[in-house]
Design an enzyme around this catalytic site. Structure first.
Site, PDB file in Angstrom:
ATOM      1  N   SER A 149       3.160  -2.752  10.338  1.00 58.46           N
ATOM      2  CA  SER A 149       4.780  -2.572  10.700  1.00 58.46           C
ATOM      3  C   SER A 149       5.488  -4.105  10.197  1.00 58.46           C
ATOM      4  CB  SER A 149       4.938  -2.204  11.962  1.00 58.46           C
ATOM      5  OG  SER A 149       4.671  -1.094  12.225  1.00 58.46           O
TER       6      SER A 149
ATOM      7  N   LYS B 106       0.265   4.403  -0.120  1.00 59.53           N
ATOM      8  CA  LYS B 106      -0.511   5.399   0.508  1.00 59.53           C
ATOM      9  C   LYS B 106      -0.422   6.704  -0.556  1.00 59.53           C
ATOM     10  CE  LYS B 106       0.384   3.447   4.929  1.00 59.53           C
ATOM     11  NZ  LYS B 106      -0.023   3.430   6.153  1.00 59.53           N
TER      12      LYS B 106
ATOM     13  N   GLY C  25       1.858   1.646  10.766  1.00 57.65           N
ATOM     14  CA  GLY C  25       2.972   3.066  10.816  1.00 57.65           C
ATOM     15  C   GLY C  25       3.627   3.176  12.213  1.00 57.65           C
TER      16      GLY C  25
ATOM     17  N   GLU D 114      -6.860   4.088   7.784  1.00 56.33           N
ATOM     18  CA  GLU D 114      -6.753   5.670   7.568  1.00 56.33           C
ATOM     19  C   GLU D 114      -7.879   6.145   7.041  1.00 56.33           C
ATOM     20  OE1 GLU D 114      -3.033   5.210   5.380  1.00 56.33           O
ATOM     21  OE2 GLU D 114      -2.219   4.541   7.620  1.00 56.33           O
TER      22      GLU D 114
ATOM     23  N   GLY E  65       2.929  -1.322   4.495  1.00 58.59           N
ATOM     24  CA  GLY E  65       2.826   0.150   3.941  1.00 58.59           C
ATOM     25  C   GLY E  65       4.217   0.720   3.771  1.00 58.59           C
ATOM     26  N   GLY E  66       4.818   1.099   5.058  1.00 58.00           N
ATOM     27  CA  GLY E  66       6.203   1.788   4.869  1.00 58.00           C
ATOM     28  C   GLY E  66       7.075   0.832   4.056  1.00 58.00           C
TER      29      GLY E  66
ATOM     30  N   HIS F 255      -9.516   0.849   4.875  1.00 54.98           N
ATOM     31  CA  HIS F 255      -8.230   0.999   5.325  1.00 54.98           C
ATOM     32  C   HIS F 255      -8.349   1.856   6.764  1.00 54.98           C
ATOM     33  CE1 HIS F 255      -4.010   2.294   6.146  1.00 54.98           C
ATOM     34  NE2 HIS F 255      -3.642   1.082   5.603  1.00 54.98           N
TER      35      HIS F 255
ATOM     36  N   ASN G   6       0.965  -1.158  -0.063  1.00 50.29           N
ATOM     37  CA  ASN G   6       0.207   0.001   0.160  1.00 50.29           C
ATOM     38  C   ASN G   6       0.874   1.407  -0.140  1.00 50.29           C
ATOM     39  OD1 ASN G   6      -1.719   2.117   0.374  1.00 50.29           O
ATOM     40  ND2 ASN G   6      -2.244   1.437   2.482  1.00 50.29           N
TER      41      ASN G   6
ATOM     42  N   GLU H  85      -5.491  -5.590  10.119  1.00 45.98           N
ATOM     43  CA  GLU H  85      -4.457  -4.492  10.355  1.00 45.98           C
ATOM     44  C   GLU H  85      -4.858  -3.944  11.769  1.00 45.98           C
ATOM     45  OE1 GLU H  85      -2.478  -3.282   6.672  1.00 45.98           O
ATOM     46  OE2 GLU H  85      -4.352  -1.959   6.898  1.00 45.98           O
TER      47      GLU H  85
HETATM   48  C1  PEP Z   1      -0.916  -0.152   5.646  1.00 43.58           C
HETATM   49  O1  PEP Z   1      -0.783   0.893   5.497  1.00 43.58           O
HETATM   50  O2  PEP Z   1      -1.526  -0.738   5.449  1.00 43.58           O
HETATM   51  C2  PEP Z   1       0.319  -0.687   6.617  1.00 43.58           C
HETATM   52  C3  PEP Z   1      -0.003  -1.644   7.359  1.00 43.58           C
HETATM   53  O3  PEP Z   1       1.300   0.247   7.029  1.00 43.58           O
HETATM   54  P1  PEP Z   1       2.723  -0.225   7.785  1.00 43.58           P
HETATM   55  O4  PEP Z   1       3.292  -1.311   7.063  1.00 43.58           O
HETATM   56  O5  PEP Z   1       3.504   1.030   7.370  1.00 43.58           O
HETATM   57  O6  PEP Z   1       2.480  -0.353   9.067  1.00 43.58           O
END
Ligand code: PEP
Length: 253
Positions: A216, A12, A176, A100, A237-238, A98, A10, A170
């Site tokens: 994460s 973002k 994040g 966010e 994500g990251g 999601h 993702n 999640e």
């Molecule tokens: C996400 O954006 O769905 C996510 C899990 O981010 P991260 O891996 O950065 O925690």
């Protein structure tokens, strides 16, 4: 029951079009020849067409997803994008609900459900994200929150449509933050999600649904997460923004 693992990135609200194409090409290169797993990337709307073009013809099992979708084909929905618009640029998957979207933009279960039902009607594969906040976990409400997000998010989704749906667990406190759920915490909730799907549908169907873990995920923890019986992939994500880290995650053992 074999469930093909899915590693999904993702992106973002990051990356210009040129940066997105560069990263997508690197992901395609790291995914080359993999047949026992699927890889998905979800760039920003502005990069979808260019990314799809960059990886569409590649010899790699890469799917391109959007990060949200509206339920109508077209209309007065400022700021939204429709499924046919996404399909027009070759997109066939979408991330929905999601954290966010839920916690920054106020999308509730009813809206997530509306988007999901619409996505399925147009033939997109949705990834339905669920997960509890830290407060909900500390108050012992993890299962309650996840059960509500599932039962309300999947309202009016028929069994044959459910075969298309991917679920992502999640935990909000892990997204994040650098705090990953332990493999035991992830497995516990994944097993709960599967048992909820058994109650909502039936066991054979629940056993075929892929449940991804997100929060994460990194090169250091992917192997132990993927070793859990009910973890069928990852939503990243990251670490998905770094070609090397994502390549390691894709190539989990
Ligand atoms: C996400 O954006 O769905 C996510 C899990 O981010 P991260 O891996 O950065 O925690």
């Amino acid at each position: 029951m074999t469930r093909k693992p899915l590693i999904a990135g993702n992106w973002k609200m990051y990356l210009t079009r040129a940066e997105a194409v560069e990263l997508a090409s690197a992901v395609a290169a790291s995914s080359k020849g993999l047949t026992d797993r699927e890889v998905m990337i979800a760039p920003a709307f502005t990069s979808l067409a260019a990314v799809q073009e960059a990886v569409g013809g590649a010899d790699a099992p890469i799917r391109v997803a959007a990060q949200n979708v509206a339920w109508e084909k077209q209309g007065a929905f400022t700021g939204e994008i429709s499924a046919p618009m996404l399909q027009d640029v070759g997109v066939d998957m979408v991330i929905l609900g999601h954290s966010e979207r839920r916690h920054v933009f106020g999308e509730d279960n009813a809206m997530v459900n509306r988007r999901l039902v619409g996505a399925l009607e147009f033939g997109l594969t949705p990834i339905l994200c669920v997960g509890e906040t830290l407060e909900e976990r500390e108050q012992g409400n993890t299962f309650k929150t996840v059960e509500e997000q599932l039962s309300q998010g999947l309202k009016n989704v028929q069994a044959d449509q459910m075969e298309q749906v991917v679920v992502a667990y999640e935990p909000v406190w892990a997204i994040g933050t650098g705090k990953t759920a332990s493999k035991e915490q992830a497995q516990e909730v994944h097993a709960f999600i599967r048992s909820t799907l058994v109650a909502l549908y039936k066991k054979t169907l629940a056993d075929s649904v892929r449940i991804l873990y997100g929060g994460s995920v990194k090169p250091e923890n992917i192997d132990s997460l993927m070793a859990q019986p009910d973890v069928d992939g990852a939503l990243v994500g990251g670490a998905a923004l770094d070609a090397e880290s994502f390549a390691r995650i894709i190539n989990f053992t």
